[in-house]
Design a protein around this motif. Structure first.
Motif, PDB file in Angstrom:
ATOM      1  N   THR A  79      31.831  43.134  40.188  1.00 14.72           N
ATOM      2  CA  THR A  79      32.982  42.800  41.029  1.00 14.72           C
ATOM      3  C   THR A  79      33.884  41.787  40.332  1.00 14.72           C
ATOM      4  O   THR A  79      35.114  41.917  40.345  1.00 14.72           O
ATOM      5  N   ALA A  80      33.267  40.771  39.720  1.00  9.96           N
ATOM      6  CA  ALA A  80      34.055  39.764  39.017  1.00  9.96           C
ATOM      7  C   ALA A  80      34.787  40.362  37.829  1.00  9.96           C
ATOM      8  O   ALA A  80      35.940  40.009  37.545  1.00  9.96           O
ATOM      9  N   THR A  81      34.137  41.283  37.125  1.00 11.13           N
ATOM     10  CA  THR A  81      34.772  41.913  35.975  1.00 11.13           C
ATOM     11  C   THR A  81      35.972  42.747  36.398  1.00 11.13           C
ATOM     12  O   THR A  81      37.027  42.708  35.764  1.00 11.13           O
ATOM     13  N   VAL A  82      35.811  43.505  37.473  1.00 12.60           N
ATOM     14  CA  VAL A  82      36.937  44.283  37.996  1.00 12.60           C
ATOM     15  C   VAL A  82      38.076  43.350  38.389  1.00 12.60           C
ATOM     16  O   VAL A  82      39.261  43.654  38.169  1.00 12.60           O
ATOM     17  N   GLY A  83      37.738  42.204  38.936  1.00 14.84           N
ATOM     18  CA  GLY A  83      38.758  41.253  39.359  1.00 14.84           C
ATOM     19  C   GLY A  83      39.564  40.661  38.224  1.00 14.84           C
ATOM     20  O   GLY A  83      40.668  40.150  38.449  1.00 14.84           O
ATOM     21  N   THR A  84      39.022  40.718  37.009  1.00 14.44           N
ATOM     22  CA  THR A  84      39.740  40.172  35.854  1.00 14.44           C
ATOM     23  C   THR A  84      40.607  41.214  35.154  1.00 14.44           C
ATOM     24  O   THR A  84      41.308  40.874  34.195  1.00 14.44           O
ATOM     25  N   LEU A  85      40.567  42.459  35.599  1.00 18.44           N
ATOM     26  CA  LEU A  85      41.360  43.499  34.955  1.00 18.44           C
ATOM     27  C   LEU A  85      42.851  43.230  35.147  1.00 18.44           C
ATOM     28  O   LEU A  85      43.270  42.743  36.202  1.00 18.44           O
ATOM     29  N   PRO A  86      43.667  43.554  34.154  1.00 17.17           N
ATOM     30  CA  PRO A  86      45.119  43.437  34.338  1.00 17.17           C
ATOM     31  C   PRO A  86      45.571  44.328  35.496  1.00 17.17           C
ATOM     32  O   PRO A  86      44.982  45.388  35.739  1.00 17.17           O
ATOM     33  N   PRO A  87      46.586  43.917  36.234  1.00 23.20           N
ATOM     34  CA  PRO A  87      47.055  44.719  37.372  1.00 23.20           C
ATOM     35  C   PRO A  87      47.443  46.131  36.944  1.00 23.20           C
ATOM     36  O   PRO A  87      48.160  46.323  35.963  1.00 23.20           O
ATOM     37  N   SER A  88      46.928  47.106  37.661  1.00 26.07           N
ATOM     38  CA  SER A  88      47.236  48.517  37.414  1.00 26.07           C
ATOM     39  C   SER A  88      46.726  49.308  38.602  1.00 26.07           C
ATOM     40  O   SER A  88      45.873  48.831  39.366  1.00 26.07           O
ATOM     41  N   PRO A  89      47.219  50.542  38.795  1.00 32.89           N
ATOM     42  CA  PRO A  89      46.684  51.376  39.881  1.00 32.89           C
ATOM     43  C   PRO A  89      45.179  51.591  39.749  1.00 32.89           C
ATOM     44  O   PRO A  89      44.457  51.589  40.752  1.00 32.89           O
ATOM     45  N   ALA A  90      44.681  51.768  38.517  1.00 33.46           N
ATOM     46  CA  ALA A  90      43.243  51.985  38.330  1.00 33.46           C
ATOM     47  C   ALA A  90      42.456  50.746  38.724  1.00 33.46           C
ATOM     48  O   ALA A  90      41.410  50.842  39.392  1.00 33.46           O
ATOM     49  N   ALA A  91      42.933  49.570  38.335  1.00 38.07           N
ATOM     50  CA  ALA A  91      42.249  48.331  38.704  1.00 38.07           C
ATOM     51  C   ALA A  91      42.240  48.142  40.214  1.00 38.07           C
ATOM     52  O   ALA A  91      41.245  47.683  40.792  1.00 38.07           O
ATOM     53  N   GLU A  92      43.323  48.508  40.866  1.00 37.47           N
ATOM     54  CA  GLU A  92      43.384  48.388  42.324  1.00 37.47           C
ATOM     55  C   GLU A  92      42.364  49.306  42.993  1.00 37.47           C
ATOM     56  O   GLU A  92      41.698  48.923  43.962  1.00 37.47           O
ATOM     57  N   GLN A  93      42.230  50.522  42.471  1.00 33.67           N
ATOM     58  CA  GLN A  93      41.260  51.469  43.035  1.00 33.67           C
ATOM     59  C   GLN A  93      39.837  50.965  42.833  1.00 33.67           C
ATOM     60  O   GLN A  93      39.004  51.031  43.756  1.00 33.67           O
ATOM     61  N   LEU A  94      39.527  50.452  41.645  1.00 32.40           N
ATOM     62  CA  LEU A  94      38.183  49.939  41.403  1.00 32.40           C
ATOM     63  C   LEU A  94      37.900  48.714  42.273  1.00 32.40           C
ATOM     64  O   LEU A  94      36.773  48.512  42.732  1.00 32.40           O
ATOM     65  N   GLY A  95      38.928  47.896  42.502  1.00 32.31           N
ATOM     66  CA  GLY A  95      38.752  46.750  43.392  1.00 32.31           C
ATOM     67  C   GLY A  95      38.422  47.177  44.810  1.00 32.31           C
ATOM     68  O   GLY A  95      37.595  46.549  45.489  1.00 32.31           O
ATOM     69  N   ALA A  96      39.068  48.245  45.276  1.00 38.33           N
ATOM     70  CA  ALA A  96      38.783  48.749  46.618  1.00 38.33           C
ATOM     71  C   ALA A  96      37.333  49.228  46.714  1.00 38.33           C
ATOM     72  O   ALA A  96      36.667  49.033  47.738  1.00 38.33           O
ATOM     73  N   PHE A  97      36.831  49.847  45.639  1.00 37.45           N
ATOM     74  CA  PHE A  97      35.441  50.299  45.664  1.00 37.45           C
ATOM     75  C   PHE A  97      34.476  49.121  45.648  1.00 37.45           C
ATOM     76  O   PHE A  97      33.509  49.082  46.428  1.00 37.45           O
ATOM     77  N   THR A  98      34.681  48.155  44.760  1.00 38.30           N
ATOM     78  CA  THR A  98      33.734  47.045  44.653  1.00 38.30           C
ATOM     79  C   THR A  98      33.743  46.171  45.910  1.00 38.30           C
ATOM     80  O   THR A  98      32.732  45.545  46.229  1.00 38.30           O
ATOM     81  N   ASP A  99      34.861  46.139  46.647  1.00 40.25           N
ATOM     82  CA  ASP A  99      34.869  45.429  47.930  1.00 40.25           C
ATOM     83  C   ASP A  99      33.833  46.020  48.875  1.00 40.25           C
ATOM     84  O   ASP A  99      33.171  45.295  49.629  1.00 40.25           O
ATOM     85  N   TRP A 100      33.701  47.346  48.851  1.00 46.61           N
ATOM     86  CA  TRP A 100      32.685  48.014  49.680  1.00 46.61           C
ATOM     87  C   TRP A 100      31.303  47.869  49.043  1.00 46.61           C
ATOM     88  O   TRP A 100      30.325  47.536  49.717  1.00 46.61           O
ATOM     89  N   PHE A 101      31.225  48.087  47.760  1.00 49.52           N
ATOM     90  CA  PHE A 101      29.958  48.110  47.033  1.00 49.52           C
ATOM     91  C   PHE A 101      29.232  46.771  47.123  1.00 49.52           C
ATOM     92  O   PHE A 101      27.996  46.729  47.230  1.00 49.52           O
ATOM     93  N   ALA A 102      29.982  45.697  47.105  1.00 45.94           N
ATOM     94  CA  ALA A 102      29.373  44.366  47.057  1.00 45.94           C
ATOM     95  C   ALA A 102      28.828  43.913  48.403  1.00 45.94           C
ATOM     96  O   ALA A 102      28.047  42.951  48.457  1.00 45.94           O
ATOM     97  N   HIS A 103      29.194  44.573  49.481  1.00 47.74           N
ATOM     98  CA  HIS A 103      28.839  44.091  50.815  1.00 47.74           C
ATOM     99  C   HIS A 103      27.964  45.080  51.596  1.00 47.74           C
ATOM    100  O   HIS A 103      27.981  45.102  52.824  1.00 47.74           O
ATOM    101  N   ARG A 104      27.207  45.885  50.894  1.00 48.03           N
ATOM    102  CA  ARG A 104      26.300  46.820  51.540  1.00 48.03           C
ATOM    103  C   ARG A 104      24.880  46.530  51.103  1.00 48.03           C
ATOM    104  O   ARG A 104      24.634  46.075  49.990  1.00 48.03           O
ATOM    105  N   GLN A 105      23.921  46.818  51.969  1.00 45.58           N
ATOM    106  CA  GLN A 105      22.523  46.664  51.618  1.00 45.58           C
ATOM    107  C   GLN A 105      22.128  47.710  50.572  1.00 45.58           C
ATOM    108  O   GLN A 105      22.660  48.829  50.578  1.00 45.58           O
ATOM    109  N   PRO A 106      21.222  47.360  49.663  1.00 44.62           N
ATOM    110  CA  PRO A 106      20.826  48.317  48.628  1.00 44.62           C
ATOM    111  C   PRO A 106      20.361  49.657  49.188  1.00 44.62           C
ATOM    112  O   PRO A 106      20.672  50.705  48.616  1.00 44.62           O
ATOM    113  N   GLU A 107      19.628  49.630  50.301  1.00 45.14           N
ATOM    114  CA  GLU A 107      19.146  50.882  50.882  1.00 45.14           C
ATOM    115  C   GLU A 107      20.312  51.755  51.350  1.00 45.14           C
ATOM    116  O   GLU A 107      20.270  52.984  51.219  1.00 45.14           O
TER     117      GLU A 107
END
Length: 258
Positions: A60-88
């Motif tokens: 998540t932190a690595t995605v947050g350091t990406l230069p602004p771009s549509p791809a970086a924005e999309q990956l940020g949207a995914f990691t926002d979900w990915f980081a806040h879910r239980q592993p199961e």
């Protein structure tokens, strides 16, 4: 092609596997940024086992350091979900999405060749491409598994490395459509990836619509890790006849990147 800089965390840093000349149109900095985006897509599309789940804060932190771009924005949207879910929950969603739905399978040659003998030849050709670039697959995945294809693209560069992605653009479009219809957060990763490729043509979009309606070619050759029956529409689960475990390709594992 030089490795990514040491400032990139170990889980997303690459080793030098093949010497591939950069296209003249990309600066070294642009090539490294593109390789990092592809490598992040590869990692985030892998099965979220304990090791990958434990690295979510780093990713998540690595995605947050990406230069602004549509791809970086999309990956940020995914990691926002990915980081806040239980592993199961992550594991269950992954299996439902990619292992039990053929329309969102991550095995790219299936969409182009279906269950035909041509698929076996395509897998062989893809493996030969990897070896020609000095890259060997040591894991249990087929060479057309999208995280593996993305790993190769990140290592080998935009010309030779991304050729398999361009070849399977229509399959990637179909996966993105299926993930969007299923409202899966993984749609953001496919959107980021598609944004890095040349725009889809009208012929591509027509072919994707036809593929979604009819499915790929069908011919029983004993190479079908996705089950039998009609091409599954969104929301339909097709249990595989012989399930294959989803394994993280060793080149992308944290151990192999340090």
């Amino acid at each position: 092609m030089s490795p990514l800089p040491a400032t990139v965390p170990a889980i997303v840093r690459t080793r030098l596997r093949a010497a591939v000349r950069r296209p003249a149109r990309l600066t070294p900095e642009e090539a490294e940024a593109r390789a990092l985006l592809l490598r992040l897509c590869s990692l985030l599309l892998q099965y979220p086992d304990g090791e990958l789940a434990a690295a979510r804060s780093v990713l998540t932190a690595t995605v947050g350091t990406l230069p602004p771009s549509p791809a970086a924005e999309q990956l940020g949207a995914f990691t926002d979900w990915f980081a806040h879910r239980q592993p199961e929950e992550l594991e269950g969603h992954y299996v439902e999405t990619f292992d039990l739905r053929r329309r969102s399978s991550l095995h790219l040659t299936y969409y182009l060749h279906g269950d035909t003998r041509r698929r076996g030849m395509a897998l062989l050709a893809l493996n030969q491409r990897y070896r020609a670039a000095g890259w060997e697959i040591d894991g249990g995945e087929l060479p057309d598994h999208l995280p593996v294809v993305l790993e190769f693209a990140a290592l080998a560069g935009p010309r030779a490395g991304e050729a398999p992605l361009r070849q399977h653009r229509r399959g990637l479009e179909l996966v993105h459509r299926a993930l969007t219809e299923a409202d899966s957060p993984y749609r953001h990763i496919l959107a980021a990836l598609l944004g890095l490729l040349p725009p889809a043509s009208e012929a591509d979009l027509r072919a994707v619509a036809e593929l979604a309606a009819q499915g790929p070619p069908d011919e029983d050759v004993g190479l079908d890790p996705y089950g039998s029956g009609e091409f599954a529409p969104p929301g339909t689960f097709v249990p595989p006849e012989q399930a294959q475990p989803t394994l993280v390709p060793p080149p992308s594992s944290p151990e192999g990147l340090r």
